[in-house]
Design a protein around this motif. Structure first.
Motif, PDB file in Angstrom:
ATOM      1  N   ASN A  74      18.574  -8.380  52.426  1.00 39.20           N
ATOM      2  CA  ASN A  74      19.335  -8.891  53.565  1.00 39.20           C
ATOM      3  C   ASN A  74      20.734  -9.300  53.159  1.00 39.20           C
ATOM      4  O   ASN A  74      20.975  -9.728  52.028  1.00 39.20           O
ATOM      5  N   LEU A  75      21.626  -9.190  54.118  1.00 40.02           N
ATOM      6  CA  LEU A  75      23.036  -9.511  53.894  1.00 40.02           C
ATOM      7  C   LEU A  75      23.278 -10.963  53.530  1.00 40.02           C
ATOM      8  O   LEU A  75      24.122 -11.270  52.696  1.00 40.02           O
ATOM      9  N   ASP A  76      22.573 -11.866  54.240  1.00 39.58           N
ATOM     10  CA  ASP A  76      23.000 -13.261  54.145  1.00 39.58           C
ATOM     11  C   ASP A  76      21.895 -14.223  54.546  1.00 39.58           C
ATOM     12  O   ASP A  76      20.845 -13.822  55.074  1.00 39.58           O
ATOM     13  N   ILE A 142      28.398  -7.382  63.749  1.00 38.04           N
ATOM     14  CA  ILE A 142      29.772  -7.885  63.565  1.00 38.04           C
ATOM     15  C   ILE A 142      29.894  -9.200  64.322  1.00 38.04           C
ATOM     16  O   ILE A 142      29.369  -9.332  65.437  1.00 38.04           O
ATOM     17  N   GLY A 143      30.525 -10.189  63.692  1.00 39.23           N
ATOM     18  CA  GLY A 143      30.755 -11.451  64.381  1.00 39.23           C
ATOM     19  C   GLY A 143      31.893 -11.284  65.383  1.00 39.23           C
ATOM     20  O   GLY A 143      32.704 -10.350  65.268  1.00 39.23           O
ATOM     21  N   ASN A 144      32.007 -12.197  66.359  1.00 38.77           N
ATOM     22  CA  ASN A 144      33.110 -12.020  67.313  1.00 38.77           C
ATOM     23  C   ASN A 144      34.470 -12.313  66.681  1.00 38.77           C
ATOM     24  O   ASN A 144      35.501 -12.057  67.283  1.00 38.77           O
ATOM     25  N   ILE A 148      31.520  -9.649  58.741  1.00 41.01           N
ATOM     26  CA  ILE A 148      30.360  -8.815  58.427  1.00 41.01           C
ATOM     27  C   ILE A 148      29.562  -9.593  57.384  1.00 41.01           C
ATOM     28  O   ILE A 148      30.138 -10.134  56.444  1.00 41.01           O
ATOM     29  N   GLY A 149      28.221  -9.639  57.564  1.00 39.26           N
ATOM     30  CA  GLY A 149      27.463 -10.621  56.806  1.00 39.26           C
ATOM     31  C   GLY A 149      28.048 -11.962  57.220  1.00 39.26           C
ATOM     32  O   GLY A 149      28.289 -12.217  58.404  1.00 39.26           O
ATOM     33  N   PHE A 150      28.335 -12.817  56.249  1.00 37.35           N
ATOM     34  CA  PHE A 150      29.066 -14.046  56.558  1.00 37.35           C
ATOM     35  C   PHE A 150      30.426 -14.036  55.867  1.00 37.35           C
ATOM     36  O   PHE A 150      30.934 -15.071  55.445  1.00 37.35           O
ATOM     37  N   SER A 175      25.508 -21.854  67.167  1.00 36.44           N
ATOM     38  CA  SER A 175      24.831 -23.080  67.605  1.00 36.44           C
ATOM     39  C   SER A 175      23.907 -22.796  68.783  1.00 36.44           C
ATOM     40  O   SER A 175      23.007 -23.579  69.077  1.00 36.44           O
ATOM     41  N   ARG A 176      24.075 -21.615  69.440  1.00 38.31           N
ATOM     42  CA  ARG A 176      23.194 -21.291  70.559  1.00 38.31           C
ATOM     43  C   ARG A 176      21.730 -21.191  70.116  1.00 38.31           C
ATOM     44  O   ARG A 176      20.826 -21.322  70.923  1.00 38.31           O
ATOM     45  N   PHE A 177      21.508 -20.939  68.825  1.00 43.34           N
ATOM     46  CA  PHE A 177      20.137 -20.826  68.333  1.00 43.34           C
ATOM     47  C   PHE A 177      19.568 -22.174  67.867  1.00 43.34           C
ATOM     48  O   PHE A 177      18.382 -22.312  67.625  1.00 43.34           O
TER      49      PHE A 177
HETATM   50  C1  GLP Z   1      25.754 -13.787  62.343  1.00 41.95           C
HETATM   51  C2  GLP Z   1      25.366 -13.005  61.061  1.00 41.95           C
HETATM   52  C3  GLP Z   1      25.975 -11.634  61.038  1.00 41.95           C
HETATM   53  C4  GLP Z   1      25.841 -11.043  62.419  1.00 41.95           C
HETATM   54  C5  GLP Z   1      26.741 -11.779  63.376  1.00 41.95           C
HETATM   55  C6  GLP Z   1      26.616 -11.366  64.819  1.00 41.95           C
HETATM   56  O1  GLP Z   1      26.362 -14.998  62.090  1.00 41.95           O
HETATM   57  N1  GLP Z   1      25.672 -13.667  59.835  1.00 41.95           N
HETATM   58  O2  GLP Z   1      25.375 -10.842  60.023  1.00 41.95           O
HETATM   59  O3  GLP Z   1      26.228  -9.694  62.396  1.00 41.95           O
HETATM   60  O4  GLP Z   1      26.667 -13.165  63.201  1.00 41.95           O
HETATM   61  O5  GLP Z   1      25.518 -11.926  65.451  1.00 41.95           O
HETATM   62  P1  GLP Z   1      24.980 -11.442  66.845  1.00 41.95           P
HETATM   63  O6  GLP Z   1      24.403 -10.074  66.597  1.00 41.95           O
HETATM   64  O7  GLP Z   1      23.934 -12.426  67.248  1.00 41.95           O
HETATM   65  O8  GLP Z   1      26.129 -11.393  67.767  1.00 41.95           O
END
Ligand code: GLP
Length: 251
Positions: A74-76, A142-144, A148-150, A175-177
């Motif tokens: 896993n990435l992270d 991808i994060g907004n 990528i990963g963290f 934080s939504r989780f």
């Molecule tokens: C997370 C993870 C990323 C993930 C990204 C997007 O924080 N570390 O690996 O790609 O944010 O998350 P989501 O797919 O819920 O939008």
């Protein structure tokens, strides 16, 4: 109906719905897995790949793909976090993929959110990926903010697995989780951009309008550590599978 676009070396497949995007990604991953029984699969967490994992598990149940000798990295992972915490990425992977397939849990690796010596752990994670022969296919989201990963936006690209301080933007987004933003760990262990770029093949999945700007910057602008995903422009085998909303700024 899917549409294909090309951004230099990067192939982009735009699907109408999240379900189609997940099915498309699962076809690509499954086709690669069939080529090599001891496949090394790089995995991502987040909401984006959940549909892909559901479809991979279905293919496994139907006998189309076999996880018996597959190894995963896993990435992270958040740091610190216990693997039994239901917000840990280890918990997420067990629930969304590993427990639904015939993979052997001992062949699955997620960065250790309890490592006492993180430097030592990060080096051993890199060594273990190398010893496995490298990642054959890396799944990415991808994060907004383009992470990528963290690997968060900053002034450089980090090469190998390392500890990172999460940005306010990411803590807020994730934080939504959690019950509240205070409970989101402030750090994470993540593969570096170099680790990700060493994967032989990369498949990125993204859906939703909140990813459109980050994808536009990653594909249509210069490579910059302010959008870590943009570095994928330098990889020779990347496929991005997006829904219409995520692709809405691409032209
Ligand atoms: C997370 C993870 C990323 C993930 C990204 C997007 O924080 N570390 O690996 O790609 O944010 O998350 P989501 O797919 O819920 O939008």
């Amino acid at each position: 109906m899917k549409k294909e676009m090309q951004f230099n070396q990067i192939k982009v497949i735009v699907c109408d719905t999240y379900d189609e995007l997940s099915a498309e990604a699962a076809e690509i991953v499954a086709a690669e897995m069939k080529k090599k029984p001891d496949f090394v699969l790089g995995l991502a967490t987040g909401s984006s790949p959940v549909g892909l994992y559901t479809k991979l598990a279905e293919k496994n149940r139907a006998g189309e793909i076999d996880f018996a000798n597959v190894r995963t990295f896993n990435l992270d992972e958040y740091y610190p976090i216990d693997p039994t915490n239901d917000q840990s990425y280890r918990y997420f992977m067990n629930k969304n993929l590993f427990n639904k397939t015939n993979i052997k849990l001992e062949n699955t690796r997620v960065p250790d959110g309890t490592a006492a010596d993180t430097d030592k752990f990060c080096q051993s994670y890199e060594d273990d990926i190398k010893a496995a022969g490298g990642v054959d296919l890396q799944v990415l989201g991808i994060g907004n903010n383009g992470h990528i990963g963290f690997n968060e936006p900053c002034d450089k690209f980090y090469n190998i697995t390392h500890v990172v301080e999460l940005t306010e933007n990411t803590i807020e987004a994730n934080s939504r989780f959690f019950e509240s933003a205070d409970l989101v760990p402030k750090k994470a262990i993540t593969m570096g951009v170099g680790t990700i770029m060493n994967a032989k093949k990369i498949v990125l999945v993204a859906n939703g309008k909140n990813k459109a700007q980050a994808l536009y910057e990653a594909l249509c602008c210069d490579v910059t550590p302010n959008n870590q995903c943009s570095v994928l422009q330098y990889h020779k085998d990347v496929t991005m599978i997006l829904d219409k909303d995520a692709a809405s700024l691409l032209k």
